[in-house]
Design an enzyme around this catalytic site. Sequence first.
Site, PDB file in Angstrom:
ATOM      1  N   TYR A 190       0.971  -1.177  -0.014  1.00 36.99           N
ATOM      2  CA  TYR A 190      -0.002   0.189  -0.099  1.00 36.99           C
ATOM      3  C   TYR A 190       0.854   1.294   0.050  1.00 36.99           C
ATOM      4  O   TYR A 190       2.066   1.188  -0.313  1.00 36.99           O
ATOM      5  CB  TYR A 190      -0.989  -0.278   1.352  1.00 36.99           C
TER       6      TYR A 190
ATOM      7  N   ASP B 276     -13.702   7.368  -1.456  1.00 34.51           N
ATOM      8  CA  ASP B 276     -12.747   7.150  -0.547  1.00 34.51           C
ATOM      9  C   ASP B 276     -12.086   8.546  -0.174  1.00 34.51           C
ATOM     10  O   ASP B 276     -11.713   8.759   1.209  1.00 34.51           O
ATOM     11  CB  ASP B 276     -11.943   6.156  -0.728  1.00 34.51           C
TER      12      ASP B 276
HETATM   13  O1  LIG Z   1      -3.999   5.934  -0.791  1.00 33.08           O
HETATM   14  C1  LIG Z   1      -3.644   6.386   0.267  1.00 33.08           C
HETATM   15  O2  LIG Z   1      -2.941   6.126   0.892  1.00 33.08           O
HETATM   16  C2  LIG Z   1      -4.649   7.436   0.946  1.00 33.08           C
HETATM   17  C3  LIG Z   1      -5.833   8.157  -0.093  1.00 33.08           C
HETATM   18  O3  LIG Z   1      -6.531   7.450  -0.565  1.00 33.08           O
HETATM   19  C4  LIG Z   1      -4.908   8.943  -1.209  1.00 33.08           C
HETATM   20  O4  LIG Z   1      -5.278   9.045  -2.225  1.00 33.08           O
HETATM   21  O5  LIG Z   1      -3.746   9.723  -0.992  1.00 33.08           O
HETATM   22 MG   LIG Z   2      -7.014   7.787  -2.671  1.00 35.98          MG
END
Ligand SMILES: O=C(O)C[C@H](O)C(=O)O
Ligand SMILES: [Mg+2]
Length: 565
Positions: free
Chosen positions: A104, A269
């Site tokens: 991630y 999100d």
């Molecule tokens: O993806 C992530 O780490 C968080 C958020 O959705 C973002 O776009 O930065």
């Molecule tokens: Mg994001």
Amino acid sequence: MELDYESKRPLYIPYAGPILLEFPLLNKGSAFSREERNEFNLNGLLPETVETIEEQAERAWQQYQEFKNNIDKHVFLRNIQDTNETLFYRVLADHLQEVMPIIYTPTVGTACEQFSDIYRRARGVFISYPNREHIEDMLQNATKQNVKVIVVTDGERILGLGDLGIGGMGIPIGKLSLYTACGGISPAYTLPIVLDVGTNNQQLLNDPLYMGWRHPRIGEEEYNAFVEEFISAVKRRWPHALLQFEDFAQKNATPLLEKYRDKLCCFNDDIQGTAAVAVGTLIAASRAAGSPLSEQTIVFLGAGSAGCGIAEQIINEMMSEGLSDAEARRRVMMVDRYGLLTDKLTNLLPFQARLVQPSEAIAGWETGSDSVSLLDVVRHARPTVLIGVSGQPGLFTEEIIREMHRHCPRPIIMPLSNPTSRVEATPADLISWTDGAALIATGSPFAPVTWKEKVYPIAQCNNAYIFPGIGLGIIASGARRVTDSMLMSASRALADCSPLATDPTGPVLPELGDIQQVSRQIAIEVARAARLAGVAAESSEEALAQAVEDNFWTPAYRHYRRTSI
Ligand SMILES: O=C(O)C[C@H](O)C(=O)O
Ligand SMILES: [Mg+2]
Ligand SMILES: NC(=O)c1ccc[n+]([C@@H]2O[C@H](COP(=O)([O-])OP(=O)(O)OC[C@H]3O[C@@H](n4cnc5c(N)ncnc54)[C@H](O)[C@@H]3O)[C@@H](O)[C@H]2O)c1
């Protein structure tokens, strides 16, 4: 963690021989038992020893540790995911805290930038504009049939990295990995999708290895019609699935959310998940600081999807603490490229226009020019909370932070831009500029900071704390929509999990290692809120809690029995 291999029901499957080893959801590799090897024609296709998942995970972990670069570690783990999903999630379960930054944020950002270079195998669905007549077929072709959670992007605003075209696919893949690893959603229910509508990234257009449609992004009208076609196809194929919009550019994110939030079970999100995690963090931090959120003065740098989403939810929370709408809005100030948003500015997007300050509120401020800079705002408004969602690194300068700290003994500072390279200020700088006084939460992970012999843990305020629990709550309750009250209850559930509630010196957010428990609690509250909002069927509290448990998938192999096709 004890995984209950024996208690899982057997699975009846129609595949055998080499093809069975090709299904990531079904493949067990060396863990196929002797009986299964006989029954499924696997004899000779695997080394002699039958292994347990623990032994396989141990080997995978040893191999993982041989890689020195994060992107190589990422490719290695993704390869396990694409060959044996159960083992992938077992490795994640054993080492979640360590591998989260690899699968991630921030490494997923690099994986998106290098998507076509590191490409190995297909995962998810690529829906391209030139192929738009076949959307229906594409969804039928998906390797997953019973889809319950979709994450979709069009790759135009990937983290703070901009337009990465189909490279953006890394984000839905990464988010869905967390739905499973943190929220217990079976990988059999998840589907990543990228809408390939071209790219305006010249480097990608010139790259002979780029695997997406080599074409500038399509115009607004074609785009909206294409997305509509996609949404209609999803509704026909999986009418009850949760659809998460992810990393859409500012001009599309809010309009798409407003257009579709009452038409299917969906949320954005970056707007709503981010708002929920940020408000949960702020509720916990304000409690620890001894004054409610409604007494904070909050300044944002970046009035985009994330900034405005968080701001609106803060305003809701302040109103629930007793402020009027106008009073709450006065306490939340938005600074974007052209300075503070005031009612004098023209050309604001509708969601920004709702967050302007009235001119009379800043009438007495001395500013260098017509536009009111972040430093001006900090000097005159004396914020207690500073939030960065600009996607631009280094904008929280020493001068700004020292000025903030002059008026605020315990400033709450949240540079939330991702990935790490986009952070508005590093935690080490913030701690040194505030003499250790700042309460810090960043979007990407940072190691604890040691300063003057004291160690400061750095909370990661990332929507990853929220969306897995929301998904689990929705699946457990059968919710048909995602309401504001469900998001608000997710925030409150997160705040209640804060270690600060019991230890004033503790971190503001729970350890990532505890995230499965946090997701369960969020899921229960989200499910309850869905029922109260009338978007899920009535059920008792016990039944809801049981449904959350029953839906929590764990990475253990099941016994297979053979069935004919
Ligand atoms: O993806 C992530 O780490 C968080 C958020 O959705 C973002 O776009 O930065
Ligand atoms: Mg994001
Ligand atoms: N921590 C999290 O969970 C989380 C969640 C969502 C987004 N983010 C991060 O927040 C950032 C922004 O995301 P978004 O969806 O709001 O993007 P966005 O494009 O909608 O908004 C970014 C805003 O920042 C403004 N901006 C750019 N340069 C600026 C400058 N020099 N000064 C002031 N404002 C400036 C832009 O004009 C724009 O309005 C990204 O880096 C993203 O990774 C983090």
